[in-house]
Scaffold this active site. Structure first.
Site, short mmCIF file in Angstrom:
data_model
loop_
_atom_site.label_atom_id
_atom_site.label_comp_id
_atom_site.label_asym_id
_atom_site.label_seq_id
_atom_site.Cartn_x
_atom_site.Cartn_y
_atom_site.Cartn_z
N TYR A 39 30.78 20.25 37.61
CA TYR A 39 30.51 18.99 36.85
C TYR A 39 31.00 17.85 37.78
O TYR A 39 30.57 16.66 37.57
CB TYR A 39 30.94 19.03 35.49
N CYS A 80 38.40 16.35 24.78
CA CYS A 80 39.52 17.28 24.83
C CYS A 80 39.20 18.25 23.93
O CYS A 80 38.93 18.16 22.63
CB CYS A 80 40.70 16.46 24.22
N ASN A 96 4.33 15.92 32.30
CA ASN A 96 5.05 16.82 33.16
C ASN A 96 3.86 17.07 34.44
O ASN A 96 2.95 17.06 34.67
CB ASN A 96 5.08 18.07 32.50
N CYS A 101 46.37 13.46 23.16
CA CYS A 101 47.20 14.43 22.68
C CYS A 101 48.16 15.09 23.94
O CYS A 101 49.14 15.69 23.86
CB CYS A 101 46.65 15.42 22.00
N GLY A 149 8.90 15.78 31.31
CA GLY A 149 9.71 16.37 32.41
C GLY A 149 10.58 17.55 31.73
O GLY A 149 11.96 17.58 32.12
N ALA A 181 6.37 11.98 37.38
CA ALA A 181 6.98 11.04 36.23
C ALA A 181 6.81 9.68 36.91
O ALA A 181 6.23 8.94 35.82
CB ALA A 181 8.27 11.32 35.75
N VAL A 212 22.28 14.81 31.07
CA VAL A 212 23.41 14.33 30.71
C VAL A 212 23.74 13.03 31.81
O VAL A 212 25.11 12.52 32.16
CB VAL A 212 24.58 15.36 31.17
N GLN A 231 17.57 15.19 26.86
CA GLN A 231 18.69 16.29 27.31
C GLN A 231 19.18 16.17 28.35
O GLN A 231 20.19 17.07 28.77
CB GLN A 231 17.50 17.32 27.29
N HIS A 242 22.41 16.45 24.57
CA HIS A 242 23.46 17.45 25.15
C HIS A 242 24.34 17.00 25.93
O HIS A 242 25.25 17.49 26.77
CB HIS A 242 22.56 17.99 26.31
P1 OAD Z 1 13.92 22.18 33.56
O1 OAD Z 1 14.57 22.53 35.07
O2 OAD Z 1 14.05 23.13 32.79
O3 OAD Z 1 12.75 21.67 33.72
C1 OAD Z 1 12.32 20.53 34.29
C2 OAD Z 1 10.92 20.09 34.07
O4 OAD Z 1 10.44 19.01 34.64
C3 OAD Z 1 9.90 21.21 34.51
O5 OAD Z 1 8.97 21.54 33.40
C4 OAD Z 1 9.21 20.60 35.81
O6 OAD Z 1 7.79 20.90 35.81
C5 OAD Z 1 9.27 18.92 35.45
N1 OAD Z 1 9.39 18.34 36.61
C6 OAD Z 1 9.88 18.48 37.66
N2 OAD Z 1 9.80 17.32 38.53
C7 OAD Z 1 9.01 16.50 37.79
C8 OAD Z 1 8.39 15.28 38.32
N3 OAD Z 1 8.65 14.65 39.43
N4 OAD Z 1 8.00 14.60 37.17
C9 OAD Z 1 7.69 15.01 35.99
N5 OAD Z 1 7.95 16.30 35.80
C10 OAD Z 1 8.75 16.98 36.48
O7 OAD Z 1 14.92 20.94 32.75
P2 OAD Z 1 14.96 20.69 31.15
O8 OAD Z 1 13.79 21.22 30.34
O9 OAD Z 1 15.48 19.28 31.17
O10 OAD Z 1 21.06 22.15 29.32
O11 OAD Z 1 16.31 21.76 30.94
C11 OAD Z 1 16.77 21.72 29.37
C12 OAD Z 1 18.15 21.97 29.28
O12 OAD Z 1 18.51 23.20 30.05
C13 OAD Z 1 19.01 20.90 30.05
O13 OAD Z 1 19.37 19.92 29.48
C14 OAD Z 1 20.39 21.85 30.47
C15 OAD Z 1 19.62 23.06 30.80
O14 OAD Z 1 20.36 24.19 30.64
C16 OAD Z 1 22.48 21.77 29.13
O15 OAD Z 1 23.15 21.52 30.17
C17 OAD Z 1 22.94 22.21 27.82
#
Ligand code: OAD
Length: 225
Positions: free
Chosen positions: A52, A111, A195, A133, A169, A213, A87, A85, A103
Site C-alpha cells: 500500500y 486502527c 469500457n 489509542c 472501467g 475512458a 482507492v 471502487q 472500497h
Molecule cells: P479490474 O482491473 O478488474 O478491471 C479494470 C477494467 O478496466 C477492465 O474491464 C478493463 O477492460 C478496463 N480498462 C482498462 N483500461 C481502460 C481504459 N483506458 N479505459 C476504459 N476501460 C479500461 O478493476 P476493477 O473492476 O476496478 O478491490 O476491480 C474491482 C476491485 O478488484 C478493485 O476495487 C479492487 C480489486 O480487488 C479492492 O481493493 C477491495
C-alpha cells in the site's frame, strides 16, 4: 434525471495507475488477492504495508485525466451519485464534489483496535501508532477481500431511484459492485457500460460504449447535455 455512475480501475489507467486484472495481475510475484486480505495483514503486515505504500506513492504522482474531469462536469449539470471502487483520489482532484469510496481510500488509515480513522502518512509501517489509542494496529483504510464494502445502504437507495446507471472501467469480477447493474435495471434504469472491452457482466447492460475512458467518457457526458 438521476444518474448513478460506478467507476473502477480502468478510469485511472490512463493516469498511469495499474488496473488489477490486466497483464499478469501480479505484484512482486504475489497475487493481489494475497496482499489484500485481513489474513495477509495478520500473516505479513510488513509486506501488506509495503504494497500500500507503493500504491500511495503511485497515486501521489498521478494526475486526474479527461474522464475524471468529465464526471466532475456531469455533477455540475445533473443529479449524479458517483460511486468508485478505486482507492485513489483522482475523482476529487478532478473536481468531483462528492465521491462514495466503497472500497476505502489509500490516503486514509484505520486502527484495527479501536476503529479510529485518520489521514494516512505517505509511508505506513508496523510502528505507526493509532493517534487515538496508541496501539500499533494501524492499517490502510481499504476494504479487503472478505470485508464488507462501505456505504452499501446509501448506494442501494441511489440505484433504486436511478434513471440512468453507468459502469466505467470495471471488469465486473468483484461483488457487490458487479451486481449494481442488475439492481439498477430491476428498478428500470437505462444501463450503459463504458469500457475498453466487454466485462464479465456486459450482458446485463442495455448499451455499450467501447474505447479508452479519456475518449468515451467525455463524449458520453457531452451527449447527456
Ligand atoms: P479490474 O482491473 O478488474 O478491471 C479494470 C477494467 O478496466 C477492465 O474491464 C478493463 O477492460 C478496463 N480498462 C482498462 N483500461 C481502460 C481504459 N483506458 N479505459 C476504459 N476501460 C479500461 O478493476 P476493477 O473492476 O476496478 O478491490 O476491480 C474491482 C476491485 O478488484 C478493485 O476495487 C479492487 C480489486 O480487488 C479492492 O481493493 C477491495
Amino acid at each position: 434525471m438521476r444518474i448513478v455512475v460506478l467507476t473502477g480501475a480502468g478510469i485511472s489507467a490512463e493516469s498511469g495507475l495499474r488496473t488489477f486484472r490486466a497483464e499478469d495481475g501480479l505484484w512482486e510475484d504475489h497475487r493481489v488477492e494475497d496482499v489484500a486480505t485481513p489474513e495477509a495483514f495478520s500473516r505479513d503486515p510488513v509486506l501488506v504495508h509495503r504494497f500500500y505504500n507503493a500504491r500511495r506513492a503511485a497515486v501521489a504522482d498521478a494526475q486526474p485525466n479527461a474522464a475524471h474531469h468529465a464526471l466532475a462536469d456531469l455533477a455540475r449539470k445533473h443529479d449524479l451519485t458517483l460511486v468508485t471502487q478505486n482507492v485513489d483520489d483522482l475523482h476529487e482532484r478532478g473536481g468531483s464534489p462528492y465521491v462514495i469510496h466503497m472500497h476505502g481510500e489509500v490516503k486514509r488509515a484505520l486502527c484495527a483496535s479501536c476503529g479510529h480513522r485518520w489521514p494516512s502518512p505517505l509511508v505506513m509501517d508496523v510502528t505507526t501508532p493509532c493517534p487515538a489509542c496508541a496501539n500499533l494496529t494501524a492499517r490502510p483504510d481499504i476494504v479487503w477481500f472478505g470485508e464488507m464494502p462501505y456505504h452499501m445502504d446509501e448506494i442501494s437507495e441511489e440505484l433504486e431511484r436511478a434513471d440512468l446507471f453507468a459502469a466505467i472501467g470495471t471488469s465486473g469480477n468483484v461483488y457487490p459492485a458487479a451486481g449494481f447493474v442488475q439492481l439498477a435495471r430491476q428498478f428500470r434504469a437505462h444501463c450503459v457500460e463504458l469500457n475498453l472491452d466487454r466485462s464479465s457482466v456486459s450482458r446485463n447492460f442495455h448499451e455499450h460504449l467501447t474505447g479508452p475512458a479519456t475518449q468515451i467518457v467525455p463524449e458520453w457526458v457531452a451527449r447527456l447535455d
